[in-house]
Each structure stands twice: as C-alpha cells, then as structure tokens.
Write a protein that holds these residues in place. Structure first.
Motif, PDB file in Angstrom:
ATOM      1  N   LEU A 147     -46.957 -49.466  -6.358  1.00 57.39           N
ATOM      2  CA  LEU A 147     -47.796 -50.683  -6.213  1.00 57.39           C
ATOM      3  C   LEU A 147     -48.478 -50.391  -4.777  1.00 57.39           C
ATOM      4  O   LEU A 147     -48.043 -50.233  -3.703  1.00 57.39           O
ATOM      5  CB  LEU A 147     -47.574 -51.827  -6.378  1.00 57.39           C
ATOM      6  N   THR A 148     -49.840 -50.536  -4.679  1.00 55.67           N
ATOM      7  CA  THR A 148     -50.549 -50.922  -3.271  1.00 55.67           C
ATOM      8  C   THR A 148     -51.476 -52.096  -3.848  1.00 55.67           C
ATOM      9  O   THR A 148     -52.009 -52.214  -4.654  1.00 55.67           O
ATOM     10  CB  THR A 148     -51.540 -49.787  -3.004  1.00 55.67           C
ATOM     11  N   VAL A 149     -51.309 -53.200  -2.977  1.00 61.79           N
ATOM     12  CA  VAL A 149     -52.100 -54.375  -3.392  1.00 61.79           C
ATOM     13  C   VAL A 149     -52.689 -55.126  -1.941  1.00 61.79           C
ATOM     14  O   VAL A 149     -52.511 -54.417  -1.064  1.00 61.79           O
ATOM     15  CB  VAL A 149     -50.861 -55.530  -3.910  1.00 61.79           C
ATOM     16  N   ASP A 150     -53.496 -56.010  -2.145  1.00 56.59           N
ATOM     17  CA  ASP A 150     -54.240 -56.991  -1.272  1.00 56.59           C
ATOM     18  C   ASP A 150     -53.047 -57.671  -0.450  1.00 56.59           C
ATOM     19  O   ASP A 150     -52.155 -57.986  -1.083  1.00 56.59           O
ATOM     20  CB  ASP A 150     -55.360 -57.438  -1.670  1.00 56.59           C
ATOM     21  N   LYS A 151     -53.275 -57.864   0.691  1.00 55.16           N
ATOM     22  CA  LYS A 151     -52.341 -58.452   1.805  1.00 55.16           C
ATOM     23  C   LYS A 151     -51.921 -59.852   1.398  1.00 55.16           C
ATOM     24  O   LYS A 151     -50.649 -60.066   1.344  1.00 55.16           O
ATOM     25  CB  LYS A 151     -52.734 -58.676   3.131  1.00 55.16           C
ATOM     26  N   PRO A 152     -52.761 -60.478   0.630  1.00 61.39           N
ATOM     27  CA  PRO A 152     -52.244 -61.933   0.223  1.00 61.39           C
ATOM     28  C   PRO A 152     -51.052 -61.837  -0.690  1.00 61.39           C
ATOM     29  O   PRO A 152     -50.466 -62.898  -1.127  1.00 61.39           O
ATOM     30  CB  PRO A 152     -53.428 -62.648  -0.332  1.00 61.39           C
ATOM     31  N   ILE A 153     -50.949 -60.912  -1.478  1.00 59.98           N
ATOM     32  CA  ILE A 153     -49.831 -60.587  -2.540  1.00 59.98           C
ATOM     33  C   ILE A 153     -49.077 -59.606  -2.212  1.00 59.98           C
ATOM     34  O   ILE A 153     -48.423 -59.095  -2.967  1.00 59.98           O
ATOM     35  CB  ILE A 153     -50.369 -60.470  -3.829  1.00 59.98           C
ATOM     36  N   GLY A 154     -49.029 -59.406  -1.031  1.00 60.20           N
ATOM     37  CA  GLY A 154     -48.097 -58.279  -0.463  1.00 60.20           C
ATOM     38  C   GLY A 154     -46.923 -58.179  -0.175  1.00 60.20           C
ATOM     39  O   GLY A 154     -46.286 -57.425   0.782  1.00 60.20           O
ATOM     40  N   ASP A 155     -45.856 -59.179  -0.897  1.00 61.00           N
ATOM     41  CA  ASP A 155     -44.386 -59.160  -0.749  1.00 61.00           C
ATOM     42  C   ASP A 155     -43.904 -59.691  -2.162  1.00 61.00           C
ATOM     43  O   ASP A 155     -45.004 -60.280  -3.037  1.00 61.00           O
ATOM     44  CB  ASP A 155     -44.004 -60.053   0.409  1.00 61.00           C
ATOM     45  N   VAL A 156     -42.686 -59.478  -2.219  1.00 57.11           N
ATOM     46  CA  VAL A 156     -42.153 -59.807  -3.681  1.00 57.11           C
ATOM     47  C   VAL A 156     -42.275 -61.206  -3.977  1.00 57.11           C
ATOM     48  O   VAL A 156     -42.460 -61.584  -5.149  1.00 57.11           O
ATOM     49  CB  VAL A 156     -40.558 -59.344  -3.574  1.00 57.11           C
ATOM     50  N   LYS A 157     -41.965 -62.239  -3.168  1.00 59.48           N
ATOM     51  CA  LYS A 157     -42.171 -63.587  -3.542  1.00 59.48           C
ATOM     52  C   LYS A 157     -43.295 -63.843  -4.042  1.00 59.48           C
ATOM     53  O   LYS A 157     -43.698 -64.606  -4.992  1.00 59.48           O
ATOM     54  CB  LYS A 157     -41.809 -64.437  -2.377  1.00 59.48           C
ATOM     55  N   LYS A 158     -44.342 -63.365  -3.334  1.00 61.81           N
ATOM     56  CA  LYS A 158     -45.901 -63.595  -3.821  1.00 61.81           C
ATOM     57  C   LYS A 158     -46.012 -62.916  -5.124  1.00 61.81           C
ATOM     58  O   LYS A 158     -46.748 -63.538  -5.954  1.00 61.81           O
ATOM     59  CB  LYS A 158     -46.925 -63.233  -2.854  1.00 61.81           C
ATOM     60  N   LEU A 159     -45.717 -61.746  -5.232  1.00 56.88           N
ATOM     61  CA  LEU A 159     -46.087 -61.201  -6.439  1.00 56.88           C
ATOM     62  C   LEU A 159     -45.305 -61.594  -7.665  1.00 56.88           C
ATOM     63  O   LEU A 159     -45.739 -61.507  -8.619  1.00 56.88           O
ATOM     64  CB  LEU A 159     -45.535 -59.609  -6.183  1.00 56.88           C
ATOM     65  N   SER A 160     -44.245 -62.177  -7.170  1.00 52.27           N
ATOM     66  CA  SER A 160     -43.416 -63.109  -8.329  1.00 52.27           C
ATOM     67  C   SER A 160     -43.999 -64.236  -8.762  1.00 52.27           C
ATOM     68  O   SER A 160     -44.119 -64.542  -9.746  1.00 52.27           O
ATOM     69  CB  SER A 160     -41.931 -63.426  -7.809  1.00 52.27           C
ATOM     70  N   ALA A 161     -44.558 -64.885  -7.716  1.00 45.20           N
ATOM     71  CA  ALA A 161     -45.332 -66.109  -8.341  1.00 45.20           C
ATOM     72  C   ALA A 161     -46.581 -65.763  -8.902  1.00 45.20           C
ATOM     73  O   ALA A 161     -46.825 -66.514  -9.880  1.00 45.20           O
ATOM     74  CB  ALA A 161     -45.961 -66.728  -6.667  1.00 45.20           C
ATOM     75  N   LEU A 162     -47.272 -64.548  -8.622  1.00 50.08           N
ATOM     76  CA  LEU A 162     -48.525 -64.303  -9.691  1.00 50.08           C
ATOM     77  C   LEU A 162     -47.957 -63.857 -10.818  1.00 50.08           C
ATOM     78  O   LEU A 162     -48.290 -64.010 -11.959  1.00 50.08           O
ATOM     79  CB  LEU A 162     -49.148 -62.937  -8.940  1.00 50.08           C
ATOM     80  N   ALA A 163     -46.749 -62.984 -10.984  1.00 50.26           N
ATOM     81  CA  ALA A 163     -45.851 -62.808 -12.187  1.00 50.26           C
ATOM     82  C   ALA A 163     -45.802 -64.038 -13.114  1.00 50.26           C
ATOM     83  O   ALA A 163     -45.768 -63.843 -14.409  1.00 50.26           O
ATOM     84  CB  ALA A 163     -44.935 -61.774 -11.973  1.00 50.26           C
TER      85      ALA A 163
END
Length: 566
Positions: free
Chosen positions: A355-371
């Motif tokens: 993955l390459t993502v935008d900075k606001p979702i650029g860590d596991v915790k934030k990606l998990s919240a989105l997931a």
C-alpha cells in the motif's frame, strides 16, 4: 526465534486471540488482557474451561480427563468453582467484530509482541502528501466514504521486470472509485477505464525532494496520464476524478504489480470462473475453462490479460478485474482467514507492504479505523460497475472511450446522492429521511419566491439560463443572476431562512431538488432578503430535474456472487 504470527492463541472464554510468546528466563507468557480485566483463572494455567481445580500431572503432562468420581459438566453448565458463563458467540462473528478488517488485529494487546507486530506493519506503509485534496480526517461521521483505488503499471519488486512499460513512472492503469454509503448498508465500486478521454485539471504535487510543483492542466487526454506524467502524484488523480464525477474523494490507496501477487497468495488463492480456456502468451496465462484458483504470477496475469478476450478490450479486462476483486474480498472475510492468526498476519503484512496511501490514513491505527467502517457493509451489497462509456467518435478506429452521453452523469449523480445500486433489505437512512422531510409542507406562490442564483457548476452561463427559465416558465420574477460562485461545488444547494421555508419548498419542487440540497438557516430573513441557490456540477440544464435517478440500467455484479459457485 519463533514467528509471533504463529503464537496467537484463541481464548475460548472471550473469542479473542491472545499473543503467547515463548519468553526466556522462565517468564510466563503475558496476557493481552489488561490486569484489571482478568479473572482469577485468566488462562493462567491453560486449563480447560470446564475445570475449576488443578488436574494432577501424569507422566509430566496434565491429565486430559477429570478425576474419578467427578463428572465433566455438560456444555453450558458451570464447572466446580466457576460461574456459569454465557455461550460464546461464533468464532467468525467474534473475529469479525474483533479484527474490523485484516489489519486491526495487531492493536489488541499491549504486550511486547503486539507492539512488535504494530511497528512492523506500520513500517510497511508508504504515504503521499496530497496537499489540500482529500479528507484530513480518517472517517467523517454520518457521511459516505469515497476511496480512490489506483493500480499502477510501475515495475517494483523482484520478478516484475517483465511487466508494464519499461521505465514507466507509474500511470493510473487500474482505477476504482469505491463509495461506501452513509449508513454503511451498501457500497459501489465503479471502475474508470484507463483509456477514457477526459480533462486533467491543474494540480500541485510534492516532489521527492520535498519541493512543490504546480502541473498545468491538460485537456482531452487519456485518464491514465493523471498519475506519474509531469510529476503528477495520486492527489492529481483524485482531483481528476472529482472534476469528472463531482464526487468528493476522501482518500486514495495505491498498489502496484506486487500487491496482486502477494495478496492473492496470502489469502490462499482467489477463485475465478472462466467461460472458456485462456492461453495468452503475452501475459503468460494458461488456464482451463471453468473454476480455477489463482495466486501469485497467475493472479497477476489474470488481472492484466486482455488478449484472452475476443475483442481484446480493456473494458473486458475490467470485468475480469472486478470478478477477481470481489472473490478476493470474499476470501479475506471468510472463516478460514478471519479465525487464523497466521493467515491474518500474512494478509495484513502483504497488504501494508503493497500500500501507498494519503497521509491522513498513513498508519495502522488509522487504516484499521477506516477498515472497521468498510467492513460494516455486507459483501452481498457491494456492487461492481464500470463507468458507462462509448467508443470515441473522433477516432476512425476507436481505441479510446468517452463518457456515455446520458448514463455516465446518471451514475455520477447516484453516487453523489448516495443512492444504492443494490436492493438493500430494511434500509434505514434517518439522515436522508430528515432532509427529505424539509420538502414537505406548504409552498409559496411563484410570485412570492425571492432567490439569488450563483453558478458553481460546469455549465457555462448556468445562472443566467436558470433565471431566464424561472422567470419565463415558472413565474419567479424575483430571481436574480449573481454570476459565478466563489468556487465550484459538487451538488446544488439552496440556502434559506426559517421564515422562507415555504419559498424554498416551492423552488425545490420547480427545479426537482433533492432533500439533500436544502440548507435551512437558524435566523429569520429580514425585509426583502433573498434565498441563495448555488448550482453545482449536478446541474445539467434549466428545466432538467437535479434529483438523482433511483435506478440505472447498466451491467452490475456483486462481490457475493464473484468467484465460482459451488
């Protein structure tokens, strides 16, 4: 050293996985449950849940049977020294609740092993600063989520030398606008053809050296040039999609060739069905007709092939990609994946590396919240569609496509209006119902309606066109052209004061405005103050209702039906 991924153990009391590392020095494994929440028998001796007392060792091992005279309690009954506990939820449901997506599991414990996993996955993710494009919050509550998924043709990773264009900077080769509804009951995955002719707007992109570069817009070019060329980054592709569809993009997720190979392998292969055998020497794909399970090189070859189809069309390749994605989603959410810590780790590790993502979702915790938000949607309500297009009429032998003259905008308006393409049982949209209620009630006479009209859409002269139509056709003589709005907006809005509600309802009926367009204020208007109508990109022409259609007759497929039927 053992792989921590292999040491996650399912606690039958809680339905959660706990990390059991083999520590040196005789230390006991550390529970991932905080001390304050542990019971007196919190997995301290790994004894069976039906036991309340220590079982004597026999030959260096614990006895698997209770002592003589002591019956093993029936399932659901309380054992000696233990309270009767409720029957646990199914493992699948607990796993779904707990993981919230394949990466969330690393956040469970505070143990050293859990931290190690978190750090490892976090270090896998690459980020891009998209500037003022996108949503700076991970998820906006009570709002739809729009994610742009980009697959590039850039060669990275060992074994990928033979794929894509040599030296490619990474064009937007595969593009999917993934829209998750506000109430999370449904989602739409719309593929955008790479050979679509469109306009690429001016954008500002951060370069590798940290400097910012403003790239001029380009008209009437292939969509895939919105990324890579002239230094354009994914933020430029997001902006291009926004200009094309009128849909505000929150985040992007970009992957390259490696993602297909590693993810398909991590989930244990992806089921696909073929109407006929494929033997494509260009993509090196050779598969028989019927059901197949592909992973690694075969999976990549399948999503890349177009020469296997009769007309060698990129649109046919998109259908294959949609089938593959839908089937992989099913596999990732299956029991065999969600209840296996080892497989979960492999999927999460592969996904984050790709993955390459935008900075606001650029860590596991934030990606998990989105997931967690995305996985609220049942796979049967994820609909795959391709943006409606026609052959480019300007080409004698068409190789590119252009938006369908009517269906493209209809689909875009459905996405903007958060209209489901799936028949969702018992669908509840309280926020939308509340907005629709603003359209009900008494309506003022046309002669009493006062409105200032601004043009925030793409139709040149739209404000004057609307005022002329209102005055000559509808009798709204107190309407005024205020020219262009300060900035373009996706959706038409009508701002009004509480004591202008009857005027607003009358104008909404004339123009076919949806409830979502109504923006009531909190302070009454004074004197001859007019309402403010700002035309958005959903405005097509005066007299054409702005309300999005409820249905559209285009080919669709479901993630639930993807893959092979048993």
């Amino acid at each position: 050293m053992n792989d921590p991924a292999d040491q996650w153990v399912l606690n039958p009391d809680t339905g959660d996985y706990e990390l059991r590392l083999n520590h040196s020095g005789g230390n006991s494994p550390r529970s991932s449950v905080p001390p304050a929440q542990r019971g007196p028998s919190e997995f301290a001796d790994r004894r069976p849940p039906w036991r309340g007392t220590e079982v004597p060792r026999q030959g260096g091992r614990r006895s698997a049977n209770p002592p003589r005279g002591q019956e093993r309690p029936a399932p659901g009954e309380a054992g000696p020294g233990r309270r009767k506990r409720k029957a646990p939820k199914s493992r699948r449901k607990k796993a779904l609740l707990w993981t919230g997506g394949t990466m969330a599991f690393v956040l469970v414990g505070l143990s050293a092993g859990g931290y190690w996993l978190y750090q490892r996955l976090n270090g896998n993710i690459n980020t891009v600063d998209t500037g003022d494009v996108g949503n700076k919050n991970v998820v906006t509550a009570n709002a739809p989520i729009n994610i742009l998924i980009i697959g590039t043709d850039k060669r990275t990773g060992k074994g990928n030398e033979g794929y894509g264009d040599k030296g490619s900077v990474g064009h937007a080769d595969t593009n999917i606008l993934f829209h998750v509804s506000e109430d999370r009951t449904n989602a739409t995955a719309m593929s955008i053809p790479r050979d679509l002719i469109t306009d690429i707007p001016e954008c500002t992109a951060k370069q590798e050296d940290g400097s910012e570069k403003t790239i001029p817009g380009t008209e009437h070019v292939r969509f895939n040039r919105s990324l890579g060329e002239s230094g354009r980054n994914p933020g430029c592709t997001m902006k291009t999609v926004e200009e094309l569809t009128g849909v505000k993009i929150d985040h992007f997720m970009m992957v390259d060739f490696n993602a297909v190979k590693t993810l398909s392998t991590a989930v244990g292969g992806v089921n696909i069905c073929l109407d006929h055998a494929i033997n494509d020497p260009k993509s090196h794909l050779n598969l028989p007709a019927g059901p197949n399970k592909v992973s690694g090189e075969d999976a990549l070859a399948f999503v890349r092939t177009r020469h296997a189809y009769s007309n060698e069309s990129d649109l046919d390749r998109i259908k294959g990609q949609q089938q593959f994605m839908g089937s992989m989603i099913k596999q990732a959410k299956s029991d065999e994946t969600l209840t296996s810590p080892t497989k979960l780790f492999k999927v999460a590790d592969a996904a984050t590396k790709a993955l390459t993502v935008d900075k606001p979702i650029g860590d596991v915790k934030k990606l998990s919240a989105l997931a967690k938000e995305i996985t609220k949607t049942d796979t049967k309500n994820i609909t795959f569609v391709t943006m409606p297009v026609i052959d480019n009429p300007e080409e004698p032998k068409p190789v590119t496509v252009v938006p369908h003259p009517t269906q493209a905008e209809q689909l875009f308006s459905m996405l903007r209006d958060d209209t489901s393409l799936t028949e969702v049982a018992a669908q509840k949209k309280k926020a939308k119902s509340k907005q629709d209620a603003l359209l009900k009630g008494t309506k003022a006479a046309a002669a009493d309606v006062r409105v200032d009209v601004y043009n925030g859409g793409d139709v040149s002269g739209g404000a004057q066109q609307t005022v002329t139509w209102l005055q000559n056709t509808k009798g709204v003589l107190k309407s005024t052209n205020k020219a262009n709005a300060p900035e373009k907006i996706a959706k038409t809005t009508l701002e009004y004061a509480p004591n202008q509600a009857d005027q607003a309802r009358a104008l909404a009926e004339m123009m076919g405005l949806p409830g979502s367009a109504m923006k009531p204020g909190t302070t009454d208007a004074e004197g001859l103050q007019a309402m403010v109508l700002t035309l958005g990109k959903d405005f097509q022409a005066a007299g054409t209702p702005i309300t999005a259609p409820k249905k559209i007759d285009i080919p669709k497929s479901s993630a639930e039906s993807a893959g092979c039927s048993k």
